[in-house]
Design an enzyme around this catalytic site. Structure first.
Site, PDB file in Angstrom:
ATOM      1  N   GLU A  91       0.663  -1.013   0.003  1.00 11.72           N
ATOM      2  CA  GLU A  91      -0.031  -0.077  -0.012  1.00 11.72           C
ATOM      3  C   GLU A  91       0.839   1.325  -0.036  1.00 11.72           C
ATOM      4  O   GLU A  91       1.879   1.415   0.771  1.00 11.72           O
ATOM      5  CB  GLU A  91      -0.867   0.076   1.204  1.00 11.72           C
ATOM      6  CG  GLU A  91      -1.841  -1.168   0.948  1.00 11.72           C
ATOM      7  CD  GLU A  91      -2.932  -1.020   2.330  1.00 11.72           C
ATOM      8  OE1 GLU A  91      -4.058  -1.568   1.813  1.00 11.72           O
ATOM      9  OE2 GLU A  91      -2.758  -0.572   3.288  1.00 11.72           O
ATOM     10  N   CYS A 104       3.346   8.447   1.410  1.00 13.96           N
ATOM     11  CA  CYS A 104       3.756   7.669   2.266  1.00 13.96           C
ATOM     12  C   CYS A 104       3.825   6.137   1.569  1.00 13.96           C
ATOM     13  O   CYS A 104       3.134   5.649   1.087  1.00 13.96           O
ATOM     14  CB  CYS A 104       2.903   7.424   3.606  1.00 13.96           C
ATOM     15  SG  CYS A 104       3.551   6.271   4.615  1.00 13.96           S
ATOM     16  N   CYS A 111       6.697  -7.217   7.359  1.00 20.16           N
ATOM     17  CA  CYS A 111       7.758  -6.783   8.077  1.00 20.16           C
ATOM     18  C   CYS A 111       8.091  -7.690   8.932  1.00 20.16           C
ATOM     19  O   CYS A 111       7.474  -8.248   9.528  1.00 20.16           O
ATOM     20  CB  CYS A 111       7.386  -5.472   8.652  1.00 20.16           C
ATOM     21  SG  CYS A 111       9.015  -4.680   9.734  1.00 20.16           S
ATOM     22  N   CYS A 115       7.055  -5.582  15.775  1.00 19.98           N
ATOM     23  CA  CYS A 115       6.539  -4.521  16.798  1.00 19.98           C
ATOM     24  C   CYS A 115       5.168  -4.939  17.160  1.00 19.98           C
ATOM     25  O   CYS A 115       4.211  -4.979  16.222  1.00 19.98           O
ATOM     26  CB  CYS A 115       6.725  -3.233  16.308  1.00 19.98           C
ATOM     27  SG  CYS A 115       8.462  -2.557  15.655  1.00 19.98           S
ATOM     28  N   GLU A 165      10.330  -2.320   7.228  1.00 20.60           N
ATOM     29  CA  GLU A 165      11.307  -1.624   7.699  1.00 20.60           C
ATOM     30  C   GLU A 165      12.353  -1.227   6.407  1.00 20.60           C
ATOM     31  O   GLU A 165      13.026  -1.931   5.948  1.00 20.60           O
ATOM     32  CB  GLU A 165      12.099  -2.375   8.713  1.00 20.60           C
ATOM     33  CG  GLU A 165      13.429  -2.015   9.274  1.00 20.60           C
ATOM     34  CD  GLU A 165      13.489  -0.426   9.645  1.00 20.60           C
ATOM     35  OE1 GLU A 165      12.669  -0.154  10.549  1.00 20.60           O
ATOM     36  OE2 GLU A 165      14.384   0.364   9.300  1.00 20.60           O
ATOM     37  N   SER A 196      12.083   6.502   7.609  1.00 17.19           N
ATOM     38  CA  SER A 196      11.622   6.246   9.249  1.00 17.19           C
ATOM     39  C   SER A 196      12.341   4.836   9.439  1.00 17.19           C
ATOM     40  O   SER A 196      11.906   3.731   8.716  1.00 17.19           O
ATOM     41  CB  SER A 196      10.128   6.229   9.190  1.00 17.19           C
ATOM     42  OG  SER A 196       9.653   5.655  10.622  1.00 17.19           O
ATOM     43  N   LEU A 219      10.996   5.575  18.252  1.00 19.92           N
ATOM     44  CA  LEU A 219      11.229   5.565  19.410  1.00 19.92           C
ATOM     45  C   LEU A 219      10.317   4.907  20.401  1.00 19.92           C
ATOM     46  O   LEU A 219      10.543   3.733  21.122  1.00 19.92           O
ATOM     47  CB  LEU A 219      11.535   6.940  20.228  1.00 19.92           C
ATOM     48  CG  LEU A 219      12.570   7.104  21.458  1.00 19.92           C
ATOM     49  CD1 LEU A 219      13.922   6.309  21.212  1.00 19.92           C
ATOM     50  CD2 LEU A 219      13.003   8.327  21.701  1.00 19.92           C
ATOM     51  N   HIS A 220       9.230   5.357  20.557  1.00 22.01           N
ATOM     52  CA  HIS A 220       8.156   4.676  21.242  1.00 22.01           C
ATOM     53  C   HIS A 220       8.118   4.398  22.667  1.00 22.01           C
ATOM     54  O   HIS A 220       7.257   3.786  23.319  1.00 22.01           O
ATOM     55  CB  HIS A 220       7.707   3.504  20.434  1.00 22.01           C
ATOM     56  CG  HIS A 220       7.234   3.794  18.971  1.00 22.01           C
ATOM     57  ND1 HIS A 220       6.724   4.675  18.519  1.00 22.01           N
ATOM     58  CD2 HIS A 220       7.464   2.843  17.855  1.00 22.01           C
ATOM     59  CE1 HIS A 220       6.488   4.656  17.070  1.00 22.01           C
ATOM     60  NE2 HIS A 220       7.043   3.324  16.938  1.00 22.01           N
ATOM     61  N   CYS A 338      -1.451   5.582   9.807  1.00 21.95           N
ATOM     62  CA  CYS A 338      -0.142   4.979  10.189  1.00 21.95           C
ATOM     63  C   CYS A 338      -0.124   3.516  11.017  1.00 21.95           C
ATOM     64  O   CYS A 338      -1.133   3.545  11.825  1.00 21.95           O
ATOM     65  CB  CYS A 338       0.586   5.811  11.354  1.00 21.95           C
ATOM     66  SG  CYS A 338       1.278   7.135  10.721  1.00 21.95           S
TER      67      CYS A 338
HETATM   68  N1  SAH Z   1       9.160   0.340   9.816  1.00 24.59           N
HETATM   69  C1  SAH Z   1       9.624   1.815   9.831  1.00 24.59           C
HETATM   70  C2  SAH Z   1       8.674   2.412   9.116  1.00 24.59           C
HETATM   71  C3  SAH Z   1       6.988   2.057   8.818  1.00 24.59           C
HETATM   72  S1  SAH Z   1       6.144   2.515  10.330  1.00 24.59           S
HETATM   73  C4  SAH Z   1       9.494   2.217  11.611  1.00 24.59           C
HETATM   74  O1  SAH Z   1       8.893   1.152  12.106  1.00 24.59           O
HETATM   75  O2  SAH Z   1       9.744   3.382  11.574  1.00 24.59           O
HETATM   76  C5  SAH Z   1       5.864   4.018  10.490  1.00 24.59           C
HETATM   77  C6  SAH Z   1       5.490   4.541  11.935  1.00 24.59           C
HETATM   78  O3  SAH Z   1       4.218   4.129  12.167  1.00 24.59           O
HETATM   79  C7  SAH Z   1       6.278   4.254  12.665  1.00 24.59           C
HETATM   80  O4  SAH Z   1       6.671   5.077  13.826  1.00 24.59           O
HETATM   81  C8  SAH Z   1       5.417   2.952  13.315  1.00 24.59           C
HETATM   82  O5  SAH Z   1       5.940   2.642  14.677  1.00 24.59           O
HETATM   83  C9  SAH Z   1       4.244   3.721  13.518  1.00 24.59           C
HETATM   84  N2  SAH Z   1       2.978   2.611  13.899  1.00 24.59           N
HETATM   85  C10 SAH Z   1       2.949   1.298  13.535  1.00 24.59           C
HETATM   86  N3  SAH Z   1       1.812   0.825  13.943  1.00 24.59           N
HETATM   87  C11 SAH Z   1       1.027   1.842  14.411  1.00 24.59           C
HETATM   88  C12 SAH Z   1      -0.014   2.006  14.849  1.00 24.59           C
HETATM   89  N4  SAH Z   1      -1.105   1.017  15.087  1.00 24.59           N
HETATM   90  N5  SAH Z   1      -0.869   3.184  15.241  1.00 24.59           N
HETATM   91  C13 SAH Z   1       0.166   4.360  15.204  1.00 24.59           C
HETATM   92  N6  SAH Z   1       1.420   4.261  14.419  1.00 24.59           N
HETATM   93  C14 SAH Z   1       1.791   2.954  14.218  1.00 24.59           C
HETATM   94 FE1  SF4 Z   2       8.181  -3.113  10.936  1.00 22.33          FE
HETATM   95 FE2  SF4 Z   2       7.861  -0.570  11.508  1.00 22.33          FE
HETATM   96 FE3  SF4 Z   2       5.751  -2.177  11.792  1.00 22.33          FE
HETATM   97 FE4  SF4 Z   2       7.913  -2.346  13.508  1.00 22.33          FE
HETATM   98  S1  SF4 Z   2       6.531  -0.634  13.212  1.00 22.33           S
HETATM   99  S2  SF4 Z   2       6.744  -3.989  12.755  1.00 22.33           S
HETATM  100  S3  SF4 Z   2       9.867  -1.865  12.146  1.00 22.33           S
HETATM  101  S4  SF4 Z   2       6.663  -1.629   9.828  1.00 22.33           S
END
Ligand code: SAH
Ligand code: SF4
Length: 362
Positions: A91, A104, A111, A115, A165, A196, A219-220, A338
């Protein structure tokens, strides 16, 4: 097998043309036809000699991924699902705003990093996208929105925040970035292209040396205990190493700050004490914060932080002098926010293999 010219950036295409006995300026012409005029057929490239067009028709293609579906949200957000073969789809999302238009894009089918709050991560991993499939997303979005070189630019910014990623698909991502930045490609400024990452430290150093674009780091969490839980990659590259890598990146970054993304998960990472810990964590890294209210998906097991908690968290950071934005949720009605990008992913890997993939990549 014909060669897909969309897999080349300008240096790559120039080298390929040299092998074919063609001059470097031909590569520039073909780049402009493919990426600026949206041409996928060599016969459209009217300023190429007929003999070259014939040679290209025999040996090469402009291989654009097929479009499976497209959707438009009531707020103007658009989403495309592109076919990347064997039943898989990725997507791409376009987010129009008053001052800019942001695309985006995805870098992988699924992936491997798992996470816990991410829908893409929950789907598993299938494979890396080729450079052609990555740049093909920009190609499609321009095409779908009727962009030609004479039109105003609609896409001013690109963020690699879709599925996957980017740092785990390093070479193809760098080739695609090179095409985005090239004046014969999409001519975007480095400051307006953002990668990112969830924190793949060695690749952050490689990106700094190969193609320094703006960097966002997911970071999270404000400490290793919480981050180990929600971003499993943290066990390999804990926060201290990640902060040091951010500092090294800034030496060559086109912007003088890192953007830290921070998903707001109710009861997990959103307390006042976390905000205060965060201030201490990032004290040596010039940065901005982007708070992302968690976007739910079925069976996620998480809840979005309350508005009140997000406000308190933001205020603590702001009072410490940080620039903080709270990301607005866009495209809610088409699941384009996101972390909601799910595409169509057939998981091909078992857990063990996923981690091998990550380790081998370095
Ligand atoms: N893999 C990379 C880029 C893709 S994710 C990364 O993790 O940075 C883009 C952003 O969306 C990241 O900051 C990710 O942590 C965040 N994200 C993932 N799942 C999400 C969700 N369910 N709600 C809000 N943000 C989310
Ligand atoms: Fe992959 Fe980014 Fe999703 Fe983590 S947040 S599973 S690195 S796409």
């Amino acid at each position: 097998m014909k060669t897909n010219l969309l897999n080349f950036d300008l240096p790559g295409l120039t080298a390929h043309f040299a092998q074919m006995g063609e001059k470097p300026f031909r590569a520039k012409q073909v780049m402009r036809w493919m990426h600026q005029a949206g041409a996928a057929d060599f016969d459209e490239m009217t300023d190429l000699a007929k003999s070259l067009r014939q040679k290209l028709n025999e040996q090469a293609v402009v291989g654009i991924p097929q479009l499976m579906t497209s959707q438009e949200s009531s707020d103007g957000t658009r989403k495309w699902l592109l076919d990347v073969g064997t039943g898989n789809g990725v997507e791409t999302v376009f987010i129009p705003e008053a001052e800019r238009g942001t695309l985006c894009i995805s870098s992988q089918v699924g992936c491997a990093l798992e996470c816990t709050f991410c829908s893409t991560g929950r789907q598993g991993f299938n494979r890396n996208l080729t450079a052609a499939e990555i740049i093909g997303q920009l190609w499609w979005a321009n095409k779908a929105m009727g962009v030609t070189p004479k039109n105003e630019r609609v896409i001013s910014n690109v963020v690699m925040m879709g599925m996957g990623e980017p740092m785990a698909n390093f070479d193809n991502v760098v080739t695609a970035l090179s095409i985005m930045l090239d004046d014969h490609g999409y001519g975007l400024s480095r400051r307006r292209v953002t990668v990112s990452t969830s924190g793949m430290v060695p690749q952050m150093d490689r990106l700094r040396d190969a193609m320094p674009v703006a960097l966002a780091v997911s970071l999270h969490a404000s400490n290793d205990a919480v981050r180990d839980e929600i971003v499993p990659l943290n066990k390999k590259y804990p926060l201290k190493e990640l902060m040091a890598a951010c500092q090294r990146y800034l030496a060559k970054a086109p912007r003088d700050f890192i953007t830290f993304e921070y998903v707001m998960l109710d009861g997990i990472n959103d307390k006042a004490q976390h905000a205060r810990e965060l201030i201490e964590l990032v004290k040596d890294v010039p940065c901005k914060f982007n708070l992302i209210p968690f976007n739910p998906f079925p069976n996620s097991g998480y809840r979005r932080s309350t508005q009140e908690n997000i406000r308190v968290f933001r205020d603590i950071l702001q009072q410490a002098g940080f620039v903080v934005t709270v990301r607005k949720t866009r495209g809610d009605d088409i699941d384009a926010a996101c972390g909601q990008l799910a595409g169509q992913v057939q998981d091909k890997t078992r857990r063990q293999q996923k981690w091998q993939q990550i380790i081998v990549e370095q």
